[in-house]
Design a protein around this motif. Structure first.
Motif, PDB file in Angstrom:
ATOM      1  N   SER A   1      15.027 -12.723 -14.148  1.00 21.63           N
ATOM      2  CA  SER A   1      14.589 -11.417 -13.987  1.00 21.63           C
ATOM      3  C   SER A   1      16.116 -11.073 -12.817  1.00 21.63           C
ATOM      4  N   LEU A   2      16.315 -10.184 -13.192  1.00 21.85           N
ATOM      5  CA  LEU A   2      17.731  -9.394 -11.847  1.00 21.85           C
ATOM      6  C   LEU A   2      17.133  -8.244 -11.557  1.00 21.85           C
ATOM      7  N   LEU A   3      16.888  -8.633 -10.733  1.00 18.04           N
ATOM      8  CA  LEU A   3      16.335  -6.936  -9.923  1.00 18.04           C
ATOM      9  C   LEU A   3      17.477  -5.557  -9.641  1.00 18.04           C
ATOM     10  N   ILE A   4      17.509  -4.800 -10.561  1.00 16.16           N
ATOM     11  CA  ILE A   4      18.861  -3.509 -10.526  1.00 16.16           C
ATOM     12  C   ILE A   4      18.818  -2.940  -9.332  1.00 16.16           C
ATOM     13  N   SER A   5      17.822  -1.942  -9.963  1.00 21.03           N
ATOM     14  CA  SER A   5      17.372  -1.206  -8.082  1.00 21.03           C
ATOM     15  C   SER A   5      15.624  -0.616  -7.928  1.00 21.03           C
ATOM     16  N   SER A   6      14.826  -1.134  -6.862  1.00 19.37           N
ATOM     17  CA  SER A   6      14.025  -0.527  -6.844  1.00 19.37           C
ATOM     18  C   SER A   6      13.763   0.408  -6.031  1.00 19.37           C
ATOM     19  N   GLU A   7      13.172   0.994  -6.087  1.00 21.29           N
ATOM     20  CA  GLU A   7      12.256   2.751  -4.639  1.00 21.29           C
ATOM     21  C   GLU A   7      11.415   2.699  -4.525  1.00 21.29           C
ATOM     22  N   ALA A   8      10.576   2.982  -3.409  1.00 23.87           N
ATOM     23  CA  ALA A   8       9.729   3.085  -2.801  1.00 23.87           C
ATOM     24  C   ALA A   8       8.628   4.076  -2.660  1.00 23.87           C
ATOM     25  N   PHE A   9       7.241   4.468  -2.123  1.00 25.77           N
ATOM     26  CA  PHE A   9       6.614   5.745  -2.150  1.00 25.77           C
ATOM     27  C   PHE A   9       5.434   4.760  -1.816  1.00 25.77           C
ATOM     28  N   VAL A  10       5.691   5.338  -0.293  1.00 29.44           N
ATOM     29  CA  VAL A  10       4.491   5.099  -0.090  1.00 29.44           C
ATOM     30  C   VAL A  10       2.817   6.049  -0.014  1.00 29.44           C
ATOM     31  N   ALA A  11       2.556   5.380  -0.283  1.00 28.03           N
ATOM     32  CA  ALA A  11       0.646   6.635  -0.862  1.00 28.03           C
ATOM     33  C   ALA A  11       0.140   6.723   0.758  1.00 28.03           C
ATOM     34  N   LYS A  12      -0.412   8.015   0.632  1.00 29.98           N
ATOM     35  CA  LYS A  12      -1.828   7.502   2.605  1.00 29.98           C
ATOM     36  C   LYS A  12      -2.873   7.392   1.983  1.00 29.98           C
ATOM     37  N   SER A  13      -3.347   6.318   2.586  1.00 32.30           N
ATOM     38  CA  SER A  13      -4.932   6.142   2.320  1.00 32.30           C
ATOM     39  C   SER A  13      -5.533   6.582   3.034  1.00 32.30           C
ATOM     40  N   PHE A  14      -7.019   6.667   2.774  1.00 34.55           N
ATOM     41  CA  PHE A  14      -7.537   7.067   4.392  1.00 34.55           C
ATOM     42  C   PHE A  14      -8.493   5.959   4.826  1.00 34.55           C
ATOM     43  N   ASN A  15      -8.300   5.020   4.285  1.00 37.04           N
ATOM     44  CA  ASN A  15      -9.062   3.346   4.812  1.00 37.04           C
ATOM     45  C   ASN A  15      -7.215   2.590   5.413  1.00 37.04           C
ATOM     46  N   SER A  16      -7.731   2.489   6.739  1.00 37.22           N
ATOM     47  CA  SER A  16      -6.754   2.508   7.829  1.00 37.22           C
ATOM     48  C   SER A  16      -6.198   0.266   7.610  1.00 37.22           C
ATOM     49  N   ASN A  17      -6.932  -0.074   6.425  1.00 43.08           N
ATOM     50  CA  ASN A  17      -7.136  -1.581   6.125  1.00 43.08           C
ATOM     51  C   ASN A  17      -6.659  -1.755   4.811  1.00 43.08           C
ATOM     52  N   GLU A  18      -5.921  -0.905   3.836  1.00 42.50           N
ATOM     53  CA  GLU A  18      -5.457  -0.595   2.847  1.00 42.50           C
ATOM     54  C   GLU A  18      -4.336   1.048   3.039  1.00 42.50           C
ATOM     55  N   ILE A  19      -2.874   0.197   2.275  1.00 43.18           N
ATOM     56  CA  ILE A  19      -2.169   1.688   2.030  1.00 43.18           C
ATOM     57  C   ILE A  19      -1.626   0.836   0.089  1.00 43.18           C
ATOM     58  N   ASN A  20      -1.499   2.048  -0.612  1.00 42.32           N
ATOM     59  CA  ASN A  20      -0.854   1.579  -1.103  1.00 42.32           C
ATOM     60  C   ASN A  20       0.493   2.081  -1.909  1.00 42.32           C
ATOM     61  N   VAL A  21       1.474   1.263  -2.021  1.00 38.08           N
ATOM     62  CA  VAL A  21       2.968   1.766  -2.631  1.00 38.08           C
ATOM     63  C   VAL A  21       3.313   1.899  -3.919  1.00 38.08           C
ATOM     64  N   ILE A  22       3.157   2.944  -4.450  1.00 39.13           N
ATOM     65  CA  ILE A  22       4.354   3.053  -5.523  1.00 39.13           C
ATOM     66  C   ILE A  22       5.885   3.015  -5.763  1.00 39.13           C
ATOM     67  N   ASN A  23       6.198   2.079  -6.710  1.00 43.95           N
ATOM     68  CA  ASN A  23       7.596   1.645  -6.320  1.00 43.95           C
ATOM     69  C   ASN A  23       8.286   1.858  -8.862  1.00 43.95           C
ATOM     70  N   ASP A  24       9.243   2.455  -7.837  1.00 40.98           N
ATOM     71  CA  ASP A  24      10.367   2.373  -9.292  1.00 40.98           C
ATOM     72  C   ASP A  24      11.306   1.270 -10.122  1.00 40.98           C
ATOM     73  N   VAL A  25      10.902   0.650 -10.750  1.00 41.80           N
ATOM     74  CA  VAL A  25      11.725  -0.328 -10.531  1.00 41.80           C
ATOM     75  C   VAL A  25      12.567  -0.672 -12.067  1.00 41.80           C
ATOM     76  N   VAL A  26      13.982  -0.970 -11.965  1.00 40.93           N
ATOM     77  CA  VAL A  26      14.372  -1.335 -12.787  1.00 40.93           C
ATOM     78  C   VAL A  26      14.821  -2.404 -12.783  1.00 40.93           C
ATOM     79  N   SER A  27      14.879  -3.631 -13.452  1.00 41.31           N
ATOM     80  CA  SER A  27      15.551  -4.758 -13.507  1.00 41.31           C
ATOM     81  C   SER A  27      15.888  -5.525 -15.442  1.00 41.31           C
ATOM     82  N   GLU A  28      16.061  -6.431 -14.955  1.00 42.35           N
ATOM     83  CA  GLU A  28      16.696  -7.044 -17.088  1.00 42.35           C
ATOM     84  C   GLU A  28      16.426  -8.622 -17.099  1.00 42.35           C
TER      85      GLU A  28
END
Length: 123
Positions: free
Chosen positions: A58-85
């Motif tokens: 696989s080849l990573l072409i692009s990746s953009e990340a968006f950090v989502a707020k979490s109410f738990n200080s020991n947990e964080i969600n990240v949404i990634n928009d990924v294009v690969s081959e």
């Protein structure tokens, strides 16, 4: 904090590189080790299919990340928009997907606990 968000984004970028830029699935599994908790790595290894994994890359072409707020200080969600081959059996196919990663504090370090992959289908 801002420093922690920067740390998460850095770790997340390195994890996307490990997940989507590899010459074999074994190499990918080795590359992701520092970024995932042990249980998650074991699950990924256990659920590998039986096809010839040495002919997959696989080849990573692009990746953009968006950090989502979490109410738990020991947990964080990240949404990634990924294009690969992805190349399998010498056939390359471009993929566009969203990858949600849940990070948790594991022995003082942020590591991925779970992944949700959603393929993006263009009209």
């Amino acid at each position: 904090t801002l420093d922690e968000m920067k740390t998460i984004k850095d770790i997340n970028y390195q994890l996307m590189e490990a997940l989507f830029a590899y010459k074999s699935l074994d190499e990918r599994d080795e590359q992701i080790t520092p970024y995932v908790i042990e249980e998650t790595k074991n699950n990924m290894t256990r659920f590998k299919s039986d096809y010839d994994q040495n002919d997959t890359s696989s080849l990573l072409i692009s990746s953009e990340a968006f950090v989502a707020k979490s109410f738990n200080s020991n947990e964080i969600n990240v949404i990634n928009d990924v294009v690969s081959e992805l190349t399998f059996n010498k056939e390359a196919q471009k993929q566009h997907m969203y990858v949600k990663v849940k990070y948790v504090k594991d022995t003082g370090e942020w590591r991925a606990k779970s992944f949700n992959f959603s393929k993006y289908v263009e009209d």
